[in-house]
Write a protein that holds these residues in place. Structure first.
Motif, PDB file in Angstrom:
ATOM      1  N   GLY A 160       0.801  -1.211   0.000  1.00 47.41           N
ATOM      2  CA  GLY A 160       0.000   0.000   0.000  1.00 47.41           C
ATOM      3  C   GLY A 160       0.830   1.254   0.000  1.00 47.41           C
ATOM      4  N   PRO A 161       0.146   2.401  -0.055  1.00 46.41           N
ATOM      5  CA  PRO A 161      -1.309   2.523  -0.130  1.00 46.41           C
ATOM      6  C   PRO A 161      -1.849   2.063  -1.478  1.00 46.41           C
ATOM      7  CG  PRO A 161      -0.288   4.674  -0.400  1.00 46.41           C
ATOM      8  CD  PRO A 161       0.813   3.721  -0.049  1.00 46.41           C
ATOM      9  N   TRP A 162      -3.043   1.462  -1.463  1.00 40.18           N
ATOM     10  CA  TRP A 162      -3.644   0.922  -2.675  1.00 40.18           C
ATOM     11  C   TRP A 162      -4.190   2.050  -3.536  1.00 40.18           C
ATOM     12  CZ3 TRP A 162      -2.366  -3.729  -3.967  1.00 40.18           C
ATOM     13  CH2 TRP A 162      -3.035  -4.408  -4.998  1.00 40.18           C
ATOM     14  N   TYR A 163      -4.617   1.704  -4.739  1.00 43.36           N
ATOM     15  CA  TYR A 163      -5.055   2.677  -5.727  1.00 43.36           C
ATOM     16  C   TYR A 163      -6.371   3.359  -5.346  1.00 43.36           C
ATOM     17  CZ  TYR A 163      -1.874  -0.294  -8.391  1.00 43.36           C
ATOM     18  OH  TYR A 163      -0.786  -1.019  -8.806  1.00 43.36           O
ATOM     19  N   ASP A 164      -6.473   4.639  -5.674  1.00 41.14           N
ATOM     20  CA  ASP A 164      -7.755   5.345  -5.567  1.00 41.14           C
ATOM     21  C   ASP A 164      -8.706   4.903  -6.671  1.00 41.14           C
ATOM     22  OD1 ASP A 164      -6.793   6.927  -3.456  1.00 41.14           O
ATOM     23  OD2 ASP A 164      -6.033   8.459  -4.809  1.00 41.14           O
ATOM     24  N   THR A 165      -8.169   4.777  -7.884  1.00 40.72           N
ATOM     25  CA  THR A 165      -8.961   4.447  -9.060  1.00 40.72           C
ATOM     26  C   THR A 165      -8.611   3.035  -9.506  1.00 40.72           C
ATOM     27  OG1 THR A 165      -8.899   6.764  -9.763  1.00 40.72           O
ATOM     28  CG2 THR A 165      -9.550   5.140 -11.414  1.00 40.72           C
ATOM     29  N   CYS A 166      -9.582   2.123  -9.487  1.00 39.67           N
ATOM     30  CA  CYS A 166      -9.310   0.731  -9.829  1.00 39.67           C
ATOM     31  C   CYS A 166      -8.796   0.643 -11.257  1.00 39.67           C
ATOM     32  CB  CYS A 166     -10.565  -0.113  -9.639  1.00 39.67           C
ATOM     33  SG  CYS A 166     -11.025  -0.300  -7.899  1.00 39.67           S
ATOM     34  N   ARG A 167      -7.815  -0.214 -11.469  1.00 34.30           N
ATOM     35  CA  ARG A 167      -7.085  -0.280 -12.726  1.00 34.30           C
ATOM     36  C   ARG A 167      -7.835  -1.091 -13.793  1.00 34.30           C
ATOM     37  NH1 ARG A 167      -6.022   3.694 -12.363  1.00 34.30           N
ATOM     38  NH2 ARG A 167      -4.499   3.611 -14.060  1.00 34.30           N
ATOM     39  N   PRO A 168      -7.446  -0.975 -15.050  1.00 30.11           N
ATOM     40  CA  PRO A 168      -8.137  -1.707 -16.124  1.00 30.11           C
ATOM     41  C   PRO A 168      -8.112  -3.213 -15.884  1.00 30.11           C
ATOM     42  CG  PRO A 168      -6.663  -0.042 -17.043  1.00 30.11           C
ATOM     43  CD  PRO A 168      -6.369  -0.110 -15.569  1.00 30.11           C
ATOM     44  N   GLY A 169      -9.257  -3.846 -16.048  1.00 29.96           N
ATOM     45  CA  GLY A 169      -9.345  -5.291 -15.906  1.00 29.96           C
ATOM     46  C   GLY A 169      -9.245  -5.802 -14.486  1.00 29.96           C
ATOM     47  N   CYS A 170      -9.342  -4.917 -13.516  1.00 32.33           N
ATOM     48  CA  CYS A 170      -9.170  -5.297 -12.114  1.00 32.33           C
ATOM     49  C   CYS A 170     -10.343  -6.140 -11.622  1.00 32.33           C
ATOM     50  CB  CYS A 170      -9.040  -4.017 -11.278  1.00 32.33           C
ATOM     51  SG  CYS A 170      -8.543  -4.287  -9.579  1.00 32.33           S
ATOM     52  N   CYS A 171     -10.036  -7.298 -11.017  1.00 31.78           N
ATOM     53  CA  CYS A 171     -11.020  -8.123 -10.307  1.00 31.78           C
ATOM     54  C   CYS A 171     -12.140  -8.625 -11.210  1.00 31.78           C
ATOM     55  CB  CYS A 171     -11.599  -7.362  -9.109  1.00 31.78           C
ATOM     56  SG  CYS A 171     -10.368  -6.903  -7.877  1.00 31.78           S
ATOM     57  N   GLU A 172     -11.754  -9.200 -12.352  1.00 32.81           N
ATOM     58  CA  GLU A 172     -12.733  -9.746 -13.291  1.00 32.81           C
ATOM     59  C   GLU A 172     -13.495 -10.923 -12.689  1.00 32.81           C
ATOM     60  OE1 GLU A 172     -12.829 -11.973 -17.695  1.00 32.81           O
ATOM     61  OE2 GLU A 172     -10.927 -11.498 -16.699  1.00 32.81           O
ATOM     62  N   ASN A 173     -14.792 -10.983 -12.985  1.00 28.91           N
ATOM     63  CA  ASN A 173     -15.605 -12.154 -12.687  1.00 28.91           C
ATOM     64  C   ASN A 173     -15.630 -13.014 -13.953  1.00 28.91           C
ATOM     65  OD1 ASN A 173     -17.703 -14.030 -12.373  1.00 28.91           O
ATOM     66  ND2 ASN A 173     -18.899 -12.658 -11.082  1.00 28.91           N
ATOM     67  N   VAL A 174     -14.898 -14.118 -13.937  1.00 30.49           N
ATOM     68  CA  VAL A 174     -14.750 -14.929 -15.141  1.00 30.49           C
ATOM     69  C   VAL A 174     -16.094 -15.497 -15.593  1.00 30.49           C
ATOM     70  CG1 VAL A 174     -13.627 -16.964 -16.124  1.00 30.49           C
ATOM     71  CG2 VAL A 174     -12.391 -15.499 -14.533  1.00 30.49           C
ATOM     72  N   ARG A 175     -16.971 -15.832 -14.660  1.00 37.74           N
ATOM     73  CA  ARG A 175     -18.247 -16.454 -14.995  1.00 37.74           C
ATOM     74  C   ARG A 175     -19.198 -15.475 -15.671  1.00 37.74           C
ATOM     75  NH1 ARG A 175     -16.352 -17.093 -10.478  1.00 37.74           N
ATOM     76  NH2 ARG A 175     -17.730 -15.660  -9.368  1.00 37.74           N
ATOM     77  N   ALA A 176     -19.162 -14.214 -15.263  1.00 37.58           N
ATOM     78  CA  ALA A 176     -20.131 -13.233 -15.774  1.00 37.58           C
ATOM     79  C   ALA A 176     -19.516 -12.235 -16.742  1.00 37.58           C
ATOM     80  CB  ALA A 176     -20.777 -12.493 -14.600  1.00 37.58           C
ATOM     81  N   GLY A 177     -18.202 -12.130 -16.763  1.00 36.55           N
ATOM     82  CA  GLY A 177     -17.560 -11.155 -17.627  1.00 36.55           C
ATOM     83  C   GLY A 177     -17.622  -9.756 -17.053  1.00 36.55           C
ATOM     84  N   PHE A 178     -17.061  -8.818 -17.770  1.00 37.74           N
ATOM     85  CA  PHE A 178     -17.034  -7.434 -17.305  1.00 37.74           C
ATOM     86  C   PHE A 178     -18.381  -6.757 -17.551  1.00 37.74           C
ATOM     87  CE2 PHE A 178     -12.367  -7.897 -18.056  1.00 37.74           C
ATOM     88  CZ  PHE A 178     -11.968  -7.647 -16.756  1.00 37.74           C
ATOM     89  N   LYS A 179     -18.822  -6.001 -16.529  1.00 38.39           N
ATOM     90  CA  LYS A 179     -20.009  -5.161 -16.641  1.00 38.39           C
ATOM     91  C   LYS A 179     -19.579  -3.730 -16.327  1.00 38.39           C
ATOM     92  CE  LYS A 179     -23.062  -8.882 -15.066  1.00 38.39           C
ATOM     93  NZ  LYS A 179     -24.008  -9.324 -14.009  1.00 38.39           N
ATOM     94  N   PRO A 180     -20.378  -2.744 -16.720  1.00 39.72           N
ATOM     95  CA  PRO A 180     -20.036  -1.362 -16.379  1.00 39.72           C
ATOM     96  C   PRO A 180     -19.823  -1.203 -14.875  1.00 39.72           C
ATOM     97  CG  PRO A 180     -21.838  -1.402 -17.950  1.00 39.72           C
ATOM     98  CD  PRO A 180     -21.617  -2.817 -17.512  1.00 39.72           C
ATOM     99  N   ALA A 181     -18.789  -0.457 -14.500  1.00 40.97           N
ATOM    100  CA  ALA A 181     -18.460  -0.273 -13.083  1.00 40.97           C
ATOM    101  C   ALA A 181     -17.938   1.146 -12.879  1.00 40.97           C
ATOM    102  CB  ALA A 181     -17.415  -1.286 -12.633  1.00 40.97           C
ATOM    103  N   LEU A 182     -18.334   1.766 -11.804  1.00 43.02           N
ATOM    104  CA  LEU A 182     -17.832   3.095 -11.461  1.00 43.02           C
ATOM    105  C   LEU A 182     -16.493   2.989 -10.753  1.00 43.02           C
ATOM    106  CD1 LEU A 182     -20.994   5.036 -10.210  1.00 43.02           C
ATOM    107  CD2 LEU A 182     -20.229   4.580 -12.538  1.00 43.02           C
ATOM    108  N   CYS A 183     -15.878   4.162 -10.518  1.00 47.81           N
ATOM    109  CA  CYS A 183     -14.683   4.286  -9.675  1.00 47.81           C
ATOM    110  C   CYS A 183     -13.470   3.533 -10.203  1.00 47.81           C
ATOM    111  CB  CYS A 183     -14.978   3.840  -8.236  1.00 47.81           C
ATOM    112  SG  CYS A 183     -16.489   4.505  -7.524  1.00 47.81           S
ATOM    113  N   GLY A 184     -13.425   3.309 -11.491  1.00 50.87           N
ATOM    114  CA  GLY A 184     -12.297   2.585 -12.055  1.00 50.87           C
ATOM    115  C   GLY A 184     -12.167   2.834 -13.542  1.00 50.87           C
ATOM    116  N   VAL A 185     -11.100   2.286 -14.113  1.00 56.98           N
ATOM    117  CA  VAL A 185     -10.846   2.405 -15.543  1.00 56.98           C
ATOM    118  C   VAL A 185     -11.416   1.185 -16.241  1.00 56.98           C
ATOM    119  CG1 VAL A 185      -9.065   2.675 -17.297  1.00 56.98           C
ATOM    120  CG2 VAL A 185      -8.738   3.694 -15.034  1.00 56.98           C
ATOM    121  N   ALA A 186     -12.166   1.373 -17.309  1.00 53.05           N
ATOM    122  CA  ALA A 186     -12.777   0.266 -18.028  1.00 53.05           C
ATOM    123  C   ALA A 186     -11.712  -0.669 -18.596  1.00 53.05           C
ATOM    124  CB  ALA A 186     -13.659   0.802 -19.156  1.00 53.05           C
ATOM    125  N   PRO A 187     -11.959  -1.986 -18.754  1.00 47.94           N
ATOM    126  CA  PRO A 187     -13.265  -2.588 -18.466  1.00 47.94           C
ATOM    127  C   PRO A 187     -13.436  -2.843 -16.966  1.00 47.94           C
ATOM    128  CG  PRO A 187     -11.753  -4.276 -19.209  1.00 47.94           C
ATOM    129  CD  PRO A 187     -11.011  -2.973 -19.301  1.00 47.94           C
TER     130      PRO A 187
END
Length: 388
Positions: free
Chosen positions: A361-388
């Protein structure tokens, strides 16, 4: 970045060091039932999109049924909200707090509507989960985006979030105190350090989610291990102390364990399970075990059932002395830490001045691209981060 970010965060830089004039704090949580009639509707919300029939949900509802159908999490969030409001007033910080849940009343849509009705346009969100993974970070961010669209408030509200706070000293302090107290109690009962084990427990997640947690993968595991190592290292006696009581304050062995698995047997989840580890401890000469709920911010259902009921029973069957240490709850250090995380963003605090107790740390303020993907559901729109 979606347009719903503040202007200061919209560029998507990892750290935002420009001040932002937030209007209010959004306290966001998981939610839980508050009566027997709520249990199945709540579980439908949690498992929506998976097609699980009510008969199957009833099979997993017994934890809640055991406690009268009431999860403690909503009351704990009421208490946390009140503690935040009181401490904000004591510190002279004019930031109201609105509260919404992902899966039960009050919902995020209610919090968004309240914020809009009260004239708040810029919100800084605190999710009640400290670590990086789909379920503990990105799913919250996806729900922010979904709720903004569903309420028709896209364009009316801007939402940023505080960084993941797994290694903020105010979050870690309650756990450190709990481990110290547990080991002192075991020592008084005659359990030597070499016969004592400390288990840091967190919610198990699918292995594929763990592999994709954080921008570089495996952040969920690495974050927990780093915090646990910091806590145990903090207990090591000062090397300059040559008194005879050093042996009595030696640090026992420890490990990271997992709990609350809910996926099908065919799907790999993080292991080992806390109960399996406890059951094997007598064979290793262990007589006492302290379980630290490192992955949890309060004593909600996974703590009360999985640790205070099942893990405790496993320890009793194994003939072990057992202590479960406290979660942060409304510990003053934790409440102040959450406020300080908000002030980091409000005041644009430089990264070098942001506290953390690990090298991650300190960890990121803005979540990075591709961060914490849900493999089963794929990427959905998300706030507070860089797409996807």
């Amino acid at each position: 970045m979606r347009a719903a970010a503040s202007a200061q965060a919209a560029a998507g830089e990892p750290f935002v060091t420009e001040p932002v004039a937030y209007d209010a704090i959004l306290l966001a949580s998981f939610g839980g039932p508050e009566g027997q009639d709520d249990v199945i509707p709540f579980l439908r919300n949690v498992t929506r999109g998976r097609g699980i029939p009510d008969e199957r949900l009833e099979e997993v509802a017994h934890h809640y049924r055991h406690f009268g159908g009431v999860s403690p999490i909503n009351q704990q969030n009421r208490e946390l909200k009140a503690a935040l409001e009181a401490r904000l007033a004591e510190r002279g910080i004019d930031l109201p707090v609105v509260w919404g849940n992902r899966n039960w009343d009050p919902y995020l849509k209610d919090a968004f509507a309240e914020a809009h009705e009260r004239g708040f346009a810029k919100l800084i969100a605190i999710g009640t989960s400290a670590y990086s993974s789909f379920s503990s970070c990105r799913q919250y961010r996806e729900d922010y985006a979904l709720t903004l669209d569903a309420t028709g408030l896209d364009g009316a509200l801007e939402i940023d979030k505080v960084r993941q706070f797994f290694d903020h000293p105010g979050f870690v302090q309650p756990f450190l105190e709990g481990v110290r107290d547990a080991l002192a109690a075991f020592a008084e009962l005659g359990h030597a350090p070499e016969n004592t084990r400390v288990l840091f427990s967190t919610h198990s997640i699918p292995s594929t989610d763990a592999e994709r947690s954080g921008p570089d993968g495996h952040a969920y595991e690495r974050q927990h291990l780093a915090v646990a190592e910091h806590i145990m290292s903090s207990l090591i006696p000062d090397a300059t102390n040559t008194s005879d009581d050093i042996a009595a304050t030696a640090v026992p062995a420890w490990q990271l364990v997992y709990q609350s698995r809910s996926g099908p047997p065919t799907q790999p989840w993080l292991e080992p399970d806390v109960n399996d580890v406890i059951a094997a401890l007598p064979g290793e000469g262990v007589t006492a075990v302290a379980v630290v709920p490192l992955g949890f911010v309060s004593d909600h259902m996974e703590v009360l059932w999985d640790l205070d009921t099942e893990a405790k029973e496993t320890a009793e069957e194994a003939g072990l002395a057992y202590r479960r240490t406290p979660t942060p709850g409304t510990h003053p250090a934790y409440v102040d830490a959450l406020i300080d995380l908000v002030l980091e963003r409000r005041d644009g605090i430089p990264v070098a001045e942001r506290p953390s107790v690990t090298d991650l740390g300190p960890w990121y303020d803005t979540c990075r691209p591709g961060c914490c993907e849900n493999v089963r559901a794929g990427f959905k729109p998300a706030l507070c981060g860089v797409a996807p």
